[in-house]
Design a protein around this motif. Structure first.
Motif, PDB file in Angstrom:
ATOM      1  N   SER A 123      -3.226  -8.109 -24.650  1.00 44.32           N
ATOM      2  CA  SER A 123      -4.341  -8.447 -25.528  1.00 44.32           C
ATOM      3  C   SER A 123      -4.595  -7.321 -26.542  1.00 44.32           C
ATOM      4  CB  SER A 123      -5.550  -8.763 -24.652  1.00 44.32           C
ATOM      5  OG  SER A 123      -6.704  -8.210 -25.134  1.00 44.32           O
ATOM      6  N   LEU A 124      -4.490  -6.069 -26.092  1.00 44.04           N
ATOM      7  CA  LEU A 124      -4.696  -4.963 -27.038  1.00 44.04           C
ATOM      8  C   LEU A 124      -3.564  -4.923 -28.072  1.00 44.04           C
ATOM      9  CD1 LEU A 124      -6.436  -2.642 -27.954  1.00 44.04           C
ATOM     10  CD2 LEU A 124      -5.319  -1.159 -26.285  1.00 44.04           C
ATOM     11  N   GLU A 125      -2.323  -5.211 -27.592  1.00 44.71           N
ATOM     12  CA  GLU A 125      -1.199  -5.268 -28.545  1.00 44.71           C
ATOM     13  C   GLU A 125      -1.457  -6.329 -29.619  1.00 44.71           C
ATOM     14  OE1 GLU A 125       1.874  -3.928 -25.111  1.00 44.71           O
ATOM     15  OE2 GLU A 125       2.178  -5.911 -26.002  1.00 44.71           O
ATOM     16  N   ASP A 126      -2.180  -7.389 -29.209  1.00 41.89           N
ATOM     17  CA  ASP A 126      -2.522  -8.450 -30.166  1.00 41.89           C
ATOM     18  C   ASP A 126      -3.735  -8.069 -31.025  1.00 41.89           C
ATOM     19  OD1 ASP A 126      -0.484  -9.943 -29.198  1.00 41.89           O
ATOM     20  OD2 ASP A 126      -1.728 -11.236 -27.927  1.00 41.89           O
ATOM     21  N   GLY A 127      -4.208  -6.835 -30.916  1.00 42.62           N
ATOM     22  CA  GLY A 127      -5.297  -6.371 -31.782  1.00 42.62           C
ATOM     23  C   GLY A 127      -6.684  -6.656 -31.241  1.00 42.62           C
ATOM     24  N   GLN A 128      -6.784  -7.073 -29.961  1.00 42.57           N
ATOM     25  CA  GLN A 128      -8.108  -7.414 -29.419  1.00 42.57           C
ATOM     26  C   GLN A 128      -8.628  -6.291 -28.525  1.00 42.57           C
ATOM     27  OE1 GLN A 128      -7.495 -11.193 -27.535  1.00 42.57           O
ATOM     28  NE2 GLN A 128      -6.340 -11.920 -29.304  1.00 42.57           N
ATOM     29  N   TRP A 129      -9.932  -6.232 -28.371  1.00 42.19           N
ATOM     30  CA  TRP A 129     -10.595  -5.200 -27.549  1.00 42.19           C
ATOM     31  C   TRP A 129     -11.569  -5.928 -26.635  1.00 42.19           C
ATOM     32  CZ3 TRP A 129      -9.470  -0.217 -26.934  1.00 42.19           C
ATOM     33  CH2 TRP A 129     -10.426   0.647 -26.394  1.00 42.19           C
TER      34      TRP A 129
END
Ligand code: NAI
Ligand code: AKG
Length: 311
Positions: A123-129
């Motif tokens: 999810s972080l790799e996808d730009g999400q936090w």
């Protein structure tokens, strides 16, 4: 005397290949290519495989000179040992060579499951936090259920006891009187464990051992870890159960068919999937290679020229 012919049909360490080449005519191929395998076996004295090559009766039929099948690893579910024995072909493996590697990967998968490590990283790799969505649970004080209390199961127990987990084990053939590990029946283990981890061989008796009924016994919050063999778990039943959220998730290093192609399990958000990496450490591969090369050469001894130092 011509050198014995050894077919190597899966990846082996360079050191193992060098040992074999010092005494034999070593030929490489990809064991998934059945046509190439059949052709190579017509004059082969030995075949060395890992898990990628299926050594069934059809393969053994094509190998009139074969003296030995070497399995550079533990599980012999990909080798038809009954047909081999009937034909006087020795089957040798390297039990114990990869125990620690599989146990360590299992620990990693248990921790990854409890803390959603792979989903959160993706999810972080996808730009999400998305911190609150990935809140996990502590392992300390929770219950680990080990199915199959052999070499790997025991090493997992030791390591997870150090995480302060309560450890249960089910194994009809092993003595589980082992420190703080408690022996239980399978149903009780499934119903009371927060993490269930499988460490038994795939045999006709264990195929489908964990099916719809067994999965329905698990807690909705529990995780299933399988670094043993695909097919011990009924994958269709597991897919349905995971879609319903009971168990909460699964971490799978092994599949009924490998590679698993378009298995629906791979698309589920609550599955951590690996390409059969349990034994894939340099340490384990070196140990497995050394042990199996030694055993194969021992079986080929009558065909080997005496070494200059031996005469
Ligand atoms: N992911 C990977 O790369 C690897 C996977 N493996 C798999 O892990 C399995 C376990 O490896 P080891 O611990 O070295 O084998 P092991 O032979 O030491 O232990 C297997 C245990 O399973 C038990 N068992 C058999 N049938 C059972 C049943 N119905 N219910 C509960 N327990 C049962 C046996 O009594 C034995 O104690 C291997 O058979 C292999 O399939 C092994 C090495 C690498
Ligand atoms: O590296 C491999 O061949 C897989 C290891 C394995 O599954 C085994 O040793 O049973």
């Amino acid at each position: 005397m011509p050198s014995p012919i050894v077919i190597v049909s899966d990846a082996l360490p360079g050191e193992t290949l060098a040992v074999l080449k010092s005494a034999c005519d070593v030929r490489h191929l990809d064991g998934r290519d059945r046509k190439a395998l059949f052709a190579a076996l017509t004059d082969a004295d030995a075949l060395i495989v890992r898990s990628g090559t299926r050594v069934d009766a059809e393969v053994l039929d094509r190998a009139p000179r074969l003296r030995v099948v070497g399995r550079a690893g533990v599980g012999l579910d990909n080798v038809d040992t009954i047909t081999a024995a009937a034909r006087g072909i020795a089957v040798v493996n390297a039990p114990g060579s990869n125990t620690v590697s599989v146990a360590e990967l299992t620990v990693g998968l248990i921790v990854a499951s409890a803390r959603h490590i792979t989903a959160a990283a993706r999810s972080l790799e996808d730009g999400q936090w998305r911190r609150s969505e990935f809140a996990g649970v502590e392992l300390a004080g929770r219950t680990l259920g080990i199915v199959g209390y052999g070499r790997v199961g025991r090493q997992v127990a030791r390591r997870m006891a150090a995480f302060d987990m309560r450890v249960l084990a089910h194994d009809p053939y092993a003595d589980i009187a082992d420190g703080d590990v408690h022996a239980t029946g399978l149903d009780e283990l499934l119903a009371t464990s927060d993490v269930v981890t499988l460490h038994l061989p795939r045999t006709p008796g264990t195929a489908g051992l964990i099916g719809a009924r067994e999965l329905s016994l698990m807690k909705p919050t529990a995780y299933l870890v399988n670094t043993a063999r695909g097919g011990i778990v009924d994958e269709s039943a597991l897919t349905r159960a995971l879609r319903e959220g009971r168990p909460a998730g699964a971490a799978l290093d092994v599949f009924a068919t490998e590679p698993p192609g378009s298995s629906p399990l791979l698309a589920l958000p609550n599955v951590v999937a690996l390409p059969h990496l349990g034994a894939s450490t340099h340490d384990a591969q070196l140990r497995a290679g050394r042990e199996v090369a030694g055993k194969v050469l021992a079986e080929l001894a009558p065909l080997l020229s005496p070494s200059p130092t031996a005469v």
